[in-house]
Write an enzyme that holds these catalytic residues in place. Structure first.
Site, PDB file in Angstrom:
ATOM      1  N   LYS A  53     109.675  34.914 108.090  1.00  0.00           N
ATOM      2  CA  LYS A  53     108.684  34.265 107.243  1.00  0.00           C
ATOM      3  C   LYS A  53     109.330  33.385 106.175  1.00  0.00           C
ATOM      4  O   LYS A  53     108.788  32.326 105.851  1.00  0.00           O
ATOM      5  CB  LYS A  53     107.773  35.294 106.598  1.00  0.00           C
ATOM      6  CG  LYS A  53     108.476  36.166 105.606  1.00  0.00           C
ATOM      7  CD  LYS A  53     107.547  37.153 104.945  1.00  0.00           C
ATOM      8  CE  LYS A  53     108.364  38.197 104.231  1.00  0.00           C
ATOM      9  NZ  LYS A  53     108.376  38.064 102.802  1.00  0.00           N
ATOM     10  N   THR A  54     110.457  33.792 105.645  1.00  0.00           N
ATOM     11  CA  THR A  54     111.104  32.960 104.632  1.00  0.00           C
ATOM     12  C   THR A  54     111.514  31.630 105.234  1.00  0.00           C
ATOM     13  O   THR A  54     111.407  30.570 104.616  1.00  0.00           O
ATOM     14  CB  THR A  54     112.341  33.677 104.055  1.00  0.00           C
ATOM     15  OG1 THR A  54     111.959  34.986 103.664  1.00  0.00           O
ATOM     16  CG2 THR A  54     112.877  32.936 102.857  1.00  0.00           C
ATOM     17  N   ASP A 239     103.927  34.239  98.792  1.00  0.00           N
ATOM     18  CA  ASP A 239     104.649  35.174  99.655  1.00  0.00           C
ATOM     19  C   ASP A 239     104.205  36.604  99.331  1.00  0.00           C
ATOM     20  O   ASP A 239     103.699  36.864  98.245  1.00  0.00           O
ATOM     21  CB  ASP A 239     106.154  35.007  99.394  1.00  0.00           C
ATOM     22  CG  ASP A 239     106.986  35.663 100.475  1.00  0.00           C
ATOM     23  OD1 ASP A 239     106.420  36.057 101.509  1.00  0.00           O
ATOM     24  OD2 ASP A 239     108.215  35.763 100.289  1.00  0.00           O
ATOM     25  N   GLU A 240     104.401  37.532 100.242  1.00  0.00           N
ATOM     26  CA  GLU A 240     104.055  38.947 100.031  1.00  0.00           C
ATOM     27  C   GLU A 240     102.628  39.101  99.521  1.00  0.00           C
ATOM     28  O   GLU A 240     102.362  39.841  98.568  1.00  0.00           O
ATOM     29  CB  GLU A 240     105.030  39.598  99.029  1.00  0.00           C
ATOM     30  CG  GLU A 240     106.492  39.461  99.364  1.00  0.00           C
ATOM     31  CD  GLU A 240     106.988  40.481 100.379  1.00  0.00           C
ATOM     32  OE1 GLU A 240     106.157  41.098 101.076  1.00  0.00           O
ATOM     33  OE2 GLU A 240     108.212  40.647 100.480  1.00  0.00           O
ATOM     34  N   GLN A 270     103.034  46.274 105.430  1.00  0.00           N
ATOM     35  CA  GLN A 270     104.110  46.482 104.457  1.00  0.00           C
ATOM     36  C   GLN A 270     103.594  46.568 103.031  1.00  0.00           C
ATOM     37  O   GLN A 270     104.339  46.378 102.073  1.00  0.00           O
ATOM     38  CB  GLN A 270     105.149  45.369 104.568  1.00  0.00           C
ATOM     39  CG  GLN A 270     105.927  45.426 105.877  1.00  0.00           C
ATOM     40  CD  GLN A 270     107.090  44.470 105.892  1.00  0.00           C
ATOM     41  OE1 GLN A 270     108.035  44.597 105.127  1.00  0.00           O
ATOM     42  NE2 GLN A 270     107.030  43.482 106.765  1.00  0.00           N
ATOM     43  N   ARG A 626     113.911  48.163 108.494  1.00  0.00           N
ATOM     44  CA  ARG A 626     115.089  47.607 107.818  1.00  0.00           C
ATOM     45  C   ARG A 626     116.307  47.649 108.731  1.00  0.00           C
ATOM     46  O   ARG A 626     117.316  47.004 108.476  1.00  0.00           O
ATOM     47  CB  ARG A 626     115.457  48.376 106.533  1.00  0.00           C
ATOM     48  CG  ARG A 626     114.420  48.416 105.419  1.00  0.00           C
ATOM     49  CD  ARG A 626     113.896  47.092 105.036  1.00  0.00           C
ATOM     50  NE  ARG A 626     112.647  46.829 105.726  1.00  0.00           N
ATOM     51  CZ  ARG A 626     112.120  45.614 105.859  1.00  0.00           C
ATOM     52  NH1 ARG A 626     112.730  44.577 105.347  1.00  0.00           N
ATOM     53  NH2 ARG A 626     110.994  45.445 106.504  1.00  0.00           N
TER      54      ARG A 626
END
Length: 735
Positions: A53-54, A239-240, A270, A626
DNA sequence: TGGTTTAGAGTTTTT
DNA sequence: CTCTAAACCA
């Protein structure tokens, strides 16, 4: 800040050759490409863990600029952490060079501060307002409670503070909170809230929540300000998004409502901060707010092995009310997940340490390939212990925080008072530091006087210094007021010089020097290290925006909005320990998740209602995703916590992973991995030692098997003298 | 006023 | 168990 870090979260790095300076949309997969080029109108991007996504965000911004859809200063990209903001800035700098400077790529809070400073006159704050952290805020709440006679025993400060905070995150004011309050503690919270608000305003201070609330107030009550920002920001990206609270949600909607070019990126799976006011429905209902919204799903994971991803998917599938999505990967199956049932928490630590040593040897890995996650900070101790015994270098992320140390807070309180004379909490903190004979009774008398006269605290101090309350107090308070005047009048060539001179003038170091204990010398060391932080600020500021304030006020703002995570030494070859919350956004080749037991993880306080349990499950999902190559799940049959031993069942989350992906369960750790201890060494208080991980420190205490060492910059650590990788250092000083 | 002792509390914490 | 903060005494 940490150039090596730029690609740390770049989940796509593994499969794409990243070419700086050249934007190549062809590097994106179809969904990513779609998200990066759908610039007009609202867009919801559901980005699964490790789906790049970044990368999409940065390419989209570059696409907008390259195609002349907007100039850089018309772009707003909001993140949650400084870390992701700086990562994005670095990547943008490479994609579209100098143009990225004028963009607003920053955290919510930084954006709010910038808007508030620009328009502080419109909302009744002085431009130099101070930002209170959680500790300052709690002190203020305490003072308020004392002033209205609320018993801290009956109404615990943390409970009141969290109620006030949650109300603010919901944009609920004191009156509204009061009218909805039923229980005594809710009523108390509402009462405190009203006075707290007033006292914060009098102190020209805002806490983190206030930054959001006041920005919302600014944008709703000053149409000109709102319109200016609406006009300016043609493209807005968040974002987020799953972690936005209601206040943030409203601010974003206000800013975006005119042009509606709003892209939000998030992953409902998340969302792990609901306990802090994050509202998962913001992402789930985006399509209701923006019916014309396009939706793009990023479902290809580039990070984890197929096995690890399957486990993560299986666990999170037990949650209801999710946005439908299936994360898949083209990666190979990889190793199966290792489950280890330890006898107790010590055995668990021992197993982890020995596995690290084994993989280091057999798979030729480096220490920085490993991360150990736990649900609560309390779990880290035993694991540390095991790592110390095996001589494994590690670093804890989070944990004891430099900026929470008393001596650092003292210095910062002086600096805050220099910038903002109305800052009562800071003023009270330093009034008797170093000791100048102004005790509790004097402070209370002055405080009462300030309230009855409705004057600022410092004004009453000046009355006192002028002798209005007798010559005794005047003799004590007088020099303090003089000190304040001198500090504020001081001029120096550089910020560092100014702060250094101020610290010297306060006498804080002088007092510590005369104490002449090992503890006090550690504190002096910390204060000196604070000057290093000033340098860090100077270099950080050197290559960032010119709009931000400069000098001491700029430094204080930077300090308030920074976090300890920013300074994590990622380049070092160590194992990383942290809570799962802290791990979000990171990735490691090998991950251990420790303490997978019911009542630890899921935590006992969140186990018995479905929303709590679902959030714990999302936490498990975050933890599992992760891992890139190897994943270990450990649990202990018995665990002692707070002095009592508990027998917890293995976490239900383990059972939710398909058995075919799990191996082990009863793996026996090889005993050979434990390093030969450096037994027999005798240490004396005052001796200087060097530790493999912590560096140079001074022995502060020796008690039986344990030694307490005060490490430069890290503070005190209790170590086992026969196991800790300690070495005596010949020289006398640790500079 | 300031040092000492004892009592209580102890998920998670991007800002 | 272990750390912090309020009460307590000199």
């Amino acid at each position: 800040m940490c150039p090596d870090l730029i690609f740390l979260d770049s989940s796509t790095l593994a499969h794409v050759n990243y070419t700086p300076m050249i934007m190549r949309l062809s590097d994106l997969n179809p969904a990513q490409h779609d998200a990066a080029t759908s610039t007009e109108g609202p867009l919801l991007v559901l980005a699964g863990a490790g789906s790049g996504k970044t990368r999409v965000l940065t390419h989209r911004i570059a696409h907008i600029v390259e195609n002349g859809l907007a100039s850089p200063h018309q772009i707003l990209a909001i993140t949650f952490t400084n870390k992701s903001a700086s990562e994005m800035k670095h990547r943008l700098a490479q994609l579209c060079a100098a143009k990225s400077r004028a963009m607003w790529v920053m955290t919510f809070h930084a954006m709010c501060v910038r808007m508030l400073r620009a328009h502080s006159d419109l909302i009744g704050f002085d431009r130099s307002f101070t930002i209170y952290d959680a500790d300052d805020s709690k002190r203020m709440i305490k003072e308020v409670m004392k002033s209205i006679g609320l018993d801290e025993k009956r109404y615990p400060v943390p409970g009141i503070a969290s109620r006030v905070s949650l109300a603010k995150n919901e944009l609920i004011g004191p009156a509204e909170l009061a009218s909805s309050a039923v229980t005594p503690i809710d009523k108390a919270a509402a009462k405190v809230f009203a006075r707290y608000k007033r006292r914060m305003r009098d102190s020209n201070a805002m806490d983190f929540d206030d930054l959001l609330v006041e920005t919302h107030t600014l944008l709703t009550s000053c149409p000109e300000a709102l319109e200016a920002y609406q006009e300016r920001f043609i493209y807005i990206m968040v974002d987020e998004y799953q972690d936005t609270n209601h206040a943030q949600y409203r601010i974003v909607n206000l800013l975006a409502s005119k042009r509606r070019n709003l892209m939000v990126v998030g992953d409902d799976d998340q969302s792990i901060y609901s306990w802090r006011g994050a509202d998962i429905s913001n992402i789930l209902e985006f399509e209701k707010d923006y019916p014309e919204a396009a939706v793009v799903r990023l479902e290809q994971n580039y990070r984890s092995s197929a096995t690890i991803l399957a486990a993560a998917n299986a666990v999170v599938a037990n949650n209801s009310g999710r946005k439908p999505k299936t994360l898949w990967t083209a990666n190979a199956g990889g190793e199966s997940i290792t489950r280890y049932r330890a006898e107790d928490e010590r055995d668990e630590g021992r197993f982890i340490a020995s596995e690290i040593e084994r993989l280091l040897r057999d798979e030729n890995r480096g220490y920085s390939d490993f991360a150990i996650f736990y649900r609560t900070n309390a779990q880290s101790r035993v694991i540390e212990d095991a790592l110390l015994r095996s001589g494994t270098p590690y670093q804890i992320v989070g944990g004891t925080k430099f900026f929470e140390r008393a001596e650092i807070r003292d210095v910062m309180a002086y600096l805050k008072v220099m910038v903002n004379a109305a800052d009562e909490i800071s003023l009270k903190r330093i009034i008797n530091k170093p000791r100048r004979g102004i005790g509790k009774t004097t402070v209370e008398r002055l405080e009462a006087e300030a309230i009855s006269r409705a004057e600022p605290f410092e004004a009453v101090l000046r009355r006192c210094a002028a002798g209005e309350y007798g010559s005794g107090p005047a003799a004590k308070v007088g020099p303090f007021v003089e000190l304040l005047d001198e500090l504020r009048a001081s001029a120096a060539a550089t910020l560092r010089d100014q702060i250094e001179a101020a610290i010297e003038r306060t006498g804080l170091i002088g007092e510590l020097q005369s104490e002449n204990t090992f503890e006090s010398s550690g504190r002096i060391e910390n204060i000196r290290e604070f000057l290093g932080v000033v340098d860090e600020y100077a270099s950080a500021r050197a290559f960032s925006e010119e709009e931000a304030p400069v000098g001491l006020p700029g430094f204080m703002e930077w300090l308030a909005l920074r976090s300890d995570l920013d300074s994590v030494a990622e380049g070092s070859e160590t194992v990383t320990l942290m809570t799962i919350h802290t791990a979000k956004g990171l990735e490691f080749p090998v991950v251990f998740i420790a303490g997978l037991e019911d009542s630890i993880f899921p935590h006992a306080n969140s186990m018995f209602d479905s929303s709590g349990l679902e959030e714990e499950r999302r936490l498990a999902y975050v933890a599992i995703t992760r891992a890139r190559e190897r994943l270990y799940l450990t649990h202990a049959r018995s665990r002692s916590l707070y002095g009592t031993t508990n027998y917890n069942a293995p976490s239900r989350f383990i059972a939710e992973i398909p058995q075919e992906h799990l191996s082990g369960g009863f793996v026996t750790p090889p005993k050979t991995a434990v390093r030969t201890p450096v037994a027999g060494a005798q240490y004396l208080t005052g001796e200087v030692v060097e530790h493999k991980v912590f560096g140079v420190g001074v022995i502060v205490d020796v008690a039986g098997e344990k030694v307490t060492v005060d490490f430069k910059g890290l503070g005190r650590k209790n170590l086992l003298k026969d196991f800790a990788p300690l070495r005596k250092v010949q020289t006398g000083g640790s500079d």
